[in-house]
Design an enzyme around this catalytic site. Structure first.
Site, PDB file in Angstrom:
ATOM      1  N   GLY A 379      -7.653   3.298   5.116  1.00 19.27           N
ATOM      2  CA  GLY A 379      -6.896   2.596   5.951  1.00 19.27           C
ATOM      3  C   GLY A 379      -6.120   3.295   6.981  1.00 19.27           C
ATOM      4  O   GLY A 379      -5.817   4.484   6.983  1.00 19.27           O
ATOM      5  N   PRO A 380      -5.821   2.735   7.949  1.00 17.58           N
ATOM      6  CA  PRO A 380      -4.867   3.120   8.994  1.00 17.58           C
ATOM      7  C   PRO A 380      -3.462   3.644   8.598  1.00 17.58           C
ATOM      8  O   PRO A 380      -3.120   2.939   7.338  1.00 17.58           O
ATOM      9  CB  PRO A 380      -4.753   2.090  10.183  1.00 17.58           C
ATOM     10  CG  PRO A 380      -5.149   0.897   9.455  1.00 17.58           C
ATOM     11  CD  PRO A 380      -6.101   1.066   8.490  1.00 17.58           C
ATOM     12  N   PRO A 381      -2.890   4.533   9.244  1.00 13.65           N
ATOM     13  CA  PRO A 381      -1.298   4.892   8.846  1.00 13.65           C
ATOM     14  C   PRO A 381      -0.524   3.547   8.906  1.00 13.65           C
ATOM     15  O   PRO A 381      -0.691   2.780   9.759  1.00 13.65           O
ATOM     16  CB  PRO A 381      -1.062   5.882   9.884  1.00 13.65           C
ATOM     17  CG  PRO A 381      -2.235   6.384  10.712  1.00 13.65           C
ATOM     18  CD  PRO A 381      -3.048   5.168  10.462  1.00 13.65           C
ATOM     19  N   GLY A 384       0.684   1.144   3.995  1.00  9.92           N
ATOM     20  CA  GLY A 384       1.264   1.156   2.492  1.00  9.92           C
ATOM     21  C   GLY A 384       0.374   1.650   1.488  1.00  9.92           C
ATOM     22  O   GLY A 384       0.371   1.331   0.399  1.00  9.92           O
ATOM     23  N   SER A 747     -21.263   0.280  18.636  1.00  3.15           N
ATOM     24  CA  SER A 747     -20.813  -0.837  18.798  1.00  3.15           C
ATOM     25  C   SER A 747     -20.426  -1.841  20.351  1.00  3.15           C
ATOM     26  O   SER A 747     -20.197  -2.730  20.244  1.00  3.15           O
ATOM     27  CB  SER A 747     -19.378  -1.063  17.764  1.00  3.15           C
ATOM     28  OG  SER A 747     -18.374  -0.310  18.296  1.00  3.15           O
ATOM     29  N   LYS A 790     -11.228  -4.935  13.924  1.00  2.00           N
ATOM     30  CA  LYS A 790     -11.599  -5.447  15.370  1.00  2.00           C
ATOM     31  C   LYS A 790     -11.170  -6.896  15.829  1.00  2.00           C
ATOM     32  O   LYS A 790     -10.429  -7.303  16.680  1.00  2.00           O
ATOM     33  CB  LYS A 790     -13.188  -5.106  15.855  1.00  2.00           C
ATOM     34  CG  LYS A 790     -13.643  -3.901  15.600  1.00  2.00           C
ATOM     35  CD  LYS A 790     -15.181  -3.884  15.817  1.00  2.00           C
ATOM     36  CE  LYS A 790     -15.444  -2.254  15.686  1.00  2.00           C
ATOM     37  NZ  LYS A 790     -16.805  -1.972  15.721  1.00  2.00           N
TER      38      LYS A 790
END
Length: 856
Positions: A379-381, A384, A747, A790
């Site tokens: 996942g993104p920074p 958690g 995309s 998104k």
């Protein structure tokens, strides 16, 4: 008249302060030199000296702490030994030092310290070896039966030992050849004695006193040998050794190690340590192969001199083997209800991760010998991933250890170094097990997607064995060279993207996506966790500061743009620091006002600002009243502290002309909206693409223009000259803003088609619509990834309608309910449906029928 045995030493001697051992005249000692003063003495005096006089130094016992860096000279023993430096050996491992071999000449007494820097120099008075007794008769008259008694005990001691041992034969020759007045010093250096007893011999300046002190030591040694011979197995008599009986220890003894050349003693403390180490290894319950290796190494260690570099390496290896948790485990906490409550209290949202942990606990209840799963949180920074790993360890009741893998490019960091290399050490896996002390911890392999590769190997390949449940029960570290069972370890890896993880490594892990947070989730996290954490870190209380939800929401929307909450946490910290300044200034003013007194005949006036209201963070004059509590953070306070908003909603202002559409993109930092801009001009039918585009994205643009050219008549799309051939004498320029950011992927296909359709039709795209999806040459819309991120990006930007591929309908279940209620989703299977949803009133096809020509 002095005989040939007399010695004359200089009046001034440089002093070598020894913390290990006591040098006596006539004996040889090897000592390590690593303190600053002693290092200066060796470098400036011994190594640079050119005469015999420069090699004579004074060796003085120093009982102070050798590791202390006090600048003043410590109190020295007043009597020392003048010595001849025979050998100097330098080394840089494990730290710069010299090994010095010195031979004692005579005693001296320090009369005055002449200087202390860079090394101490003293004026000395020689105490013995000034003039030898001229004959045996004079020596016998001086000491009488005392010397004869000493010599008898010395001969008795040597006769009890095995003459085939070279050290015993050498000692026997010394008894026959050395003058008797030198024997007390020599024998004291050979038999086992403490430093305190050697200091007593050193302080015994007169021969009579020296004999009296030494005789009890010889008797103790003789009695010990007699006792040992009684209890010894007769079959072992053929392997006689020089045996020294340990003297009774006293609390005031000075710990030391003797490095005398003739000394056959082993250090007491080292002997005890080896025995303790052997017991620890036997009680560690290690597997049989590992135990055999340790027993073999202990036998080698006992035969190895302490001066060998391999001695320390072998001892460190055995200490590590004894400290590893071969069979020590922690008991799992398997209460599912309590685990659910603990996970919910520590982290908001993350339903998929919590569900997987609870599933593991449920299966663990049914099967005790379940192997630990290999999980990978992607996942993104700032969402958690690392902290939830710590919470999982807390939930299970296990130890937690984090291994940062970002930038690691040497496979030895994982598998360790072989012991043949200098400075070898175990890998991070084994070292982590040593730190936690149990064999079933939770290991967090942080940033596994940022592993490097170099000439030293590929650490990602080394992780293949660690993260394979079928192999890690026999993980072999190069340093240990024996197998260690990792099957009970719960491995959790974190990554921002799976694109840079090798396929073989990715296949061994169970990937769990951790998407970014919605605005509502960030708001909840801020008021549940972040604000209270920042208040505690800055010493504030809720009675001193209030941050309403409206202010938090403004920080989220106008001051941060991220998938996680790290920037939000920093902004809240900045607010707390500003409030802390105001609170501290207010307390100072209150304290100051209590001590102010008005002059006689005048009343003290207090200036109260007109129209005063509940305090905000706005600056006030130095003599204003302290701010009222609590300080309220509102829109104006945010602007004062954080400055003007960093992000504004610019969507509606950029869609005010044809040829602009909004796409949706996924990045390792979360979802983002992406503008697509197009313009046309007279030319030769060329398509220009700008904005740091990858090959796949360039192909999508060519695919879009080809589909529009083939369907131009169907949608009544013409160029500037009215031709249905859109590239006839026309150049098209497609640009994707944020040109410094590399963009790629399929995309953006539907957004490019919509942008070009708007350009050639002259119609505006709806300002509240964003879209994503891959296109084909037949006009189909194919599914893409990253739908949740998104959609959250579109929701953050204030958009109301999102066009998605029809085959991504199942991904809508992962989107939070409140986000789904705020947005309208259009599921399109073809570009016809996309264009109808992107324009107000739809994008109608050609309705005028072709003229019928009669064939009659």
């Amino acid at each position: 008249m002095a005989s040939s045995g007399s010695i004359q030493i200089p009046r001034r001697l440089p002093l070598l302060l020894t913390h290990e051992g006591v040098l006596l005249p006539g004996s040889t000692m090897r000592t390590s030199v690593d303190t600053p003063g002693n290092m200066e003495l060796v470098q400036n005096r011994l190594l640079r000296g050119t005469s015999l006089k420069s090699t004579i130094i004074g060796v003085v016992p120093n009982t102070s702490d050798p590791s202390s860096d006090r600048e003043e000279l410590p109190s020295l023993h007043r009597i020392g030994t003048a010595a001849l430096a025979v050998q100097v050996v330098g080394s840089n491992w494990p730290k710069p030092h010299y090994t010095l071999l010195v031979t004692g000449l005579c005693r001296f007494q320090i009369t005055e310290i002449l200087k202390e820097r860079p090394y101490p120099v003293a004026e000395v008075e020689q105490l013995d070896r000034l003039e030898q007794l001229s004959s045996k008769e004079e020596f016998k008259e001086a000491l009488g039966d005392l010397s004869e008694q000493f010599y008898k005990y010395a001969v008795q001691l040597v006769d009890m030992l095995d003459n085939s041992v070279p050290a015993v034969a050498k000692l026997k020759r010394l008894l026959n050849n050395l003058p008797k007045e030198l024997l007390p010093d020599v024998l004291t250096s050979i038999i086992r004695t403490t430093n305190e007893e050697k200091l007593q011999i050193l302080d015994a300046v007169s021969l009579e006193e020296r004999f009296k002190v030494t005789i009890p030591l010889l008797l103790r040694q003789i009695e010990g040998l007699k006792l040992l011979q009684k209890t010894r197995n007769p079959k072992q008599d053929d392997d006689k050794r020089i045996v020294a009986i340990r003297p009774p220890r006293k609390l005031g003894n000075i710990s030391s190690k003797s490095f005398s050349l003739e000394n056959t003693d082993d250090d007491d403390e080292d002997s005890d340590d080896i025995i303790i180490l052997e017991r620890k290894i036997k009680s560690s319950n290690m597997p049989e192969p590992a135990l055999k290796v340790c027993v073999k190494e202990i036998k080698r260690l006992k035969k190895m001199p302490q001066s060998m570099p391999e001695y320390a390496l072998t001892r460190n290896y055995l200490e590590l083997m004894s400290e590893l948790p071969w069979s020590k485990t922690t008991r799992d906490r398997l209460d599912i209800r309590a685990a659910r409550i603990l996970l919910d209290n520590d982290h908001y949202a993350m339903a998929k991760l919590k569900k997987r942990v609870l599933e593991y606990l449920a299966v663990r209840q049914l099967k005790n010998n379940l192997k630990g799963p290999i999980l990978c949180f992607v996942g993104p920074p700032g969402v958690g991933k690392t902290s939830v790993g710590r919470s999982i360890a807390k939930t299970l009741g296990r130890e937690f250890h984090r291994i940062a893998l970002g930038g690691v490019c040497d496979q030895s960091d994982i598998r360790g170094h072989r012991r043949t290399y200098v400075g070898s050490m175990p890998g991070r896996i084994i070292n982590g097990l040593k730190i936690v002390g149990v064999n079933n911890p939770v290991f967090l392999l942080d940033e596994v997607d940022k592993l490097g590769k170099s000439l030293q190997g590929d650490p990602a390949a080394a992780l293949l064995e660690v993260l394979d449940p079928e192999q890690n029960h026999n993980f072999t570290d190069h340093y240990l060279n024996v197998a260690f069972d990792l099957s009970q370890v719960l491995f959790i890896a974190t990554a921002n993207t799976t694109a840079t993880i090798p396929p073989a490594l990715l296949d061994r892990m169970e990937v769990l996506e951790v998407p970014g947070y919605s605005q509502e989730e960030k708001l909840e996290i801020a008021h549940r966790h972040l604000i209270s954490k920042q208040l505690a870190q800055h010493g504030l209380t809720p009675e001193q500061i209030q941050i309403p939800q409206e202010a938090t929401l403004e920080i989220i929307t106008r001051y941060t743009r991220e998938a996680g909450v790290r920037s939000l946490d920093r902004k809240l910290g900045a607010i707390c620091r500003a409030v802390a300044v105001k609170v501290a200034e207010g307390q100072h003013r209150e304290h100051k006002s209590e001590h102010l007194e008005a002059p006689e005949g005048e009343e003290r006036k207090e200036s109260v600002p007109e129209g005063s209201k509940s305090a905000t963070i706005n600056d006030t004059a130095d003599f204003a009243l302290p701010p009222e509590m609590p300080i309220l953070i509102d829109h104006h306070a945010l602007k004062d502290i954080l400055g003007p908003p960093m992000y504004e909603t610019e969507v509606f202002g950029r869609l005010n002309q044809p040829g602009v559409a909004i796409g949706l993109a996924w990045t390792p930092l979360g979802g983002e909206i992406m503008f697509v801009e197009a313009s046309r001009m007279d030319g030769e039918g060329q398509l220009t693409l700008t904005g740091q585009l990858g090959d796949v994205m360039k192909e999508s643009a060519h695919l879009a223009i080809s589909w529009l050219r083939s369907n131009a008549k169907k949608y009544q799309l013409t160029n500037a000259s009215g031709s249905f051939d859109l590239l006839d004498n026309t150049d098209i320029h497609l640009h994707f803003p944020a040109g410094a950011v590399t963009k790629d992927g399929p995309s953006a296909g539907v957004a490019i088609v919509t942008c070009l359709a708007s350009l050639f039709s002259g119609r505006l795209v709806c300002s509240d619509v964003a879209m994503t999806g891959e296109i084909t040459l037949r006009g189909l819309v194919l599914p893409v990834g990253g739908i949740k991120d998104k959609v959250l990006a579109a929701h953050r930007a204030g958009l109301k309608r999102v066009i998605l591929p029809k085959r991504n309908e199942t991904d809508l279940e992962e989107i939070p309910l409140n986000v789904r209620q705020d947005l309208e989703f259009v599921l399109a299977g073809s570009l016809d449906e996309v264009l109808n949803a992107a324009f107000d009133g739809g994008f109608s096809l050609k309705t005028t029928p072709d003229l019928l020509n009669s064939k009659l």
